[in-house]
Scaffold this motif. Structure first.
Motif, PDB file in Angstrom:
ATOM      1  N   ALA A   9       4.077 -13.160  26.068  1.00 57.71           N
ATOM      2  CA  ALA A   9       4.825 -11.942  25.738  1.00 57.71           C
ATOM      3  C   ALA A   9       5.041 -11.098  26.992  1.00 57.71           C
ATOM      4  CB  ALA A   9       4.090 -11.141  24.673  1.00 57.71           C
ATOM      5  N   LYS A  10       4.018 -11.002  27.814  1.00 61.00           N
ATOM      6  CA  LYS A  10       4.123 -10.221  29.052  1.00 61.00           C
ATOM      7  C   LYS A  10       5.144 -10.854  29.999  1.00 61.00           C
ATOM      8  CE  LYS A  10       1.379  -8.393  32.856  1.00 61.00           C
ATOM      9  NZ  LYS A  10       0.052  -8.288  33.456  1.00 61.00           N
ATOM     10  N   ALA A  11       5.078 -12.170  30.166  1.00 62.06           N
ATOM     11  CA  ALA A  11       5.995 -12.862  31.068  1.00 62.06           C
ATOM     12  C   ALA A  11       7.440 -12.748  30.596  1.00 62.06           C
ATOM     13  CB  ALA A  11       5.594 -14.328  31.188  1.00 62.06           C
ATOM     14  N   LEU A  12       7.648 -12.813  29.273  1.00 64.04           N
ATOM     15  CA  LEU A  12       9.011 -12.789  28.738  1.00 64.04           C
ATOM     16  C   LEU A  12       9.668 -11.411  28.822  1.00 64.04           C
ATOM     17  CD1 LEU A  12       8.678 -15.227  25.718  1.00 64.04           C
ATOM     18  CD2 LEU A  12       9.810 -15.624  27.908  1.00 64.04           C
ATOM     19  N   ARG A  13       8.920 -10.398  29.223  1.00 66.43           N
ATOM     20  CA  ARG A  13       9.525  -9.080  29.450  1.00 66.43           C
ATOM     21  C   ARG A  13      10.396  -9.087  30.709  1.00 66.43           C
ATOM     22  NH1 ARG A  13       4.005  -6.556  28.820  1.00 66.43           N
ATOM     23  NH2 ARG A  13       3.630  -6.866  26.620  1.00 66.43           N
ATOM     24  N   ASP A  14      10.117 -10.020  31.603  1.00 63.89           N
ATOM     25  CA  ASP A  14      10.894 -10.181  32.837  1.00 63.89           C
ATOM     26  C   ASP A  14      12.189 -10.918  32.484  1.00 63.89           C
ATOM     27  OD1 ASP A  14      11.984 -11.520  35.171  1.00 63.89           O
ATOM     28  OD2 ASP A  14      10.112 -11.051  36.206  1.00 63.89           O
ATOM     29  N   SER A  15      13.340 -10.346  32.809  1.00 62.35           N
ATOM     30  CA  SER A  15      14.628 -10.925  32.420  1.00 62.35           C
ATOM     31  C   SER A  15      14.858 -12.300  33.045  1.00 62.35           C
ATOM     32  CB  SER A  15      15.776  -9.991  32.769  1.00 62.35           C
ATOM     33  OG  SER A  15      15.816  -9.753  34.163  1.00 62.35           O
ATOM     34  N   GLU A  16      14.378 -12.538  34.267  1.00 58.93           N
ATOM     35  CA  GLU A  16      14.544 -13.846  34.898  1.00 58.93           C
ATOM     36  C   GLU A  16      13.700 -14.903  34.183  1.00 58.93           C
ATOM     37  OE1 GLU A  16      14.131 -13.960  39.153  1.00 58.93           O
ATOM     38  OE2 GLU A  16      15.151 -12.040  39.373  1.00 58.93           O
ATOM     39  N   VAL A  17      12.484 -14.550  33.821  1.00 56.12           N
ATOM     40  CA  VAL A  17      11.613 -15.474  33.085  1.00 56.12           C
ATOM     41  C   VAL A  17      12.236 -15.758  31.722  1.00 56.12           C
ATOM     42  CG1 VAL A  17       9.343 -15.762  32.006  1.00 56.12           C
ATOM     43  CG2 VAL A  17       9.519 -14.765  34.302  1.00 56.12           C
ATOM     44  N   GLN A  18      12.747 -14.730  31.075  1.00 56.15           N
ATOM     45  CA  GLN A  18      13.382 -14.886  29.764  1.00 56.15           C
ATOM     46  C   GLN A  18      14.566 -15.842  29.848  1.00 56.15           C
ATOM     47  OE1 GLN A  18      12.541 -13.633  26.723  1.00 56.15           O
ATOM     48  NE2 GLN A  18      14.289 -14.534  25.738  1.00 56.15           N
ATOM     49  N   ALA A  19      15.387 -15.702  30.880  1.00 50.73           N
ATOM     50  CA  ALA A  19      16.562 -16.565  31.038  1.00 50.73           C
ATOM     51  C   ALA A  19      16.141 -18.026  31.224  1.00 50.73           C
ATOM     52  CB  ALA A  19      17.398 -16.105  32.221  1.00 50.73           C
ATOM     53  N   GLU A  20      15.144 -18.278  32.046  1.00 52.71           N
ATOM     54  CA  GLU A  20      14.661 -19.640  32.261  1.00 52.71           C
ATOM     55  C   GLU A  20      14.048 -20.214  30.988  1.00 52.71           C
ATOM     56  OE1 GLU A  20      15.036 -21.800  34.876  1.00 52.71           O
ATOM     57  OE2 GLU A  20      16.391 -20.208  35.542  1.00 52.71           O
ATOM     58  N   PHE A  21      13.317 -19.383  30.263  1.00 50.81           N
ATOM     59  CA  PHE A  21      12.711 -19.813  29.007  1.00 50.81           C
ATOM     60  C   PHE A  21      13.782 -20.249  28.016  1.00 50.81           C
ATOM     61  CE2 PHE A  21      11.189 -18.838  24.705  1.00 50.81           C
ATOM     62  CZ  PHE A  21      10.060 -19.636  24.652  1.00 50.81           C
ATOM     63  N   GLU A  22      14.838 -19.472  27.915  1.00 49.60           N
ATOM     64  CA  GLU A  22      15.917 -19.785  26.975  1.00 49.60           C
ATOM     65  C   GLU A  22      16.607 -21.097  27.328  1.00 49.60           C
ATOM     66  OE1 GLU A  22      16.559 -18.427  24.057  1.00 49.60           O
ATOM     67  OE2 GLU A  22      14.921 -17.028  24.413  1.00 49.60           O
TER      68      GLU A  22
END
Length: 100
Positions: A9-22
């Motif tokens: 949850a903490k990592a996914l707050r970062d927009s770059e991490v979120q984009a890679e996750f998606e």
């Protein structure tokens, strides 16, 4: 110490991490389905490998998503059949995206 859920949850707050996750979400969801189906069938990677004519290490790479190349549809179909399943692939329209 953070739990895995908290760290994610903490990592996914970062927009770059979120984009890679998606970008990888669907691929890893499919790999997870294969792993769960194999486990439920009570088969080892070596047993699946023998059924589909490959090596245990190739099955391990496929399940981890760390291979140099993505497995072919034929390989995924053979893997699914070895588990008593059928592979289905379909196109799903993405919401909010226009084709130009």
């Amino acid at each position: 110490m953070l739990t895995h859920k908290q760290l994610r949850a903490k990592a996914l707050r970062d927009s770059e991490v979120q984009a890679e996750f998606e970008k990888t979400r669907e691929e890893f969801a499919l790999l997870d389905e294969f792993l769960k189906a194999r486990t439920q069938k009570g088969l080892t990677q070596a047993q699946v490998a023998e059924k589909i004519g490959t090596t245990q290490s190739a099955v391990a790479r496929m399940e981890s998503g760390r291979g140099k190349h993505s497995p072919s549809i034929a390989t995924l179909s053979r893997y699914a059949e070895a588990l008593g399943c059928k592979l289905e692939i379909r196109l799903v329209r993405q919401r909010g995206r226009r084709v130009t």
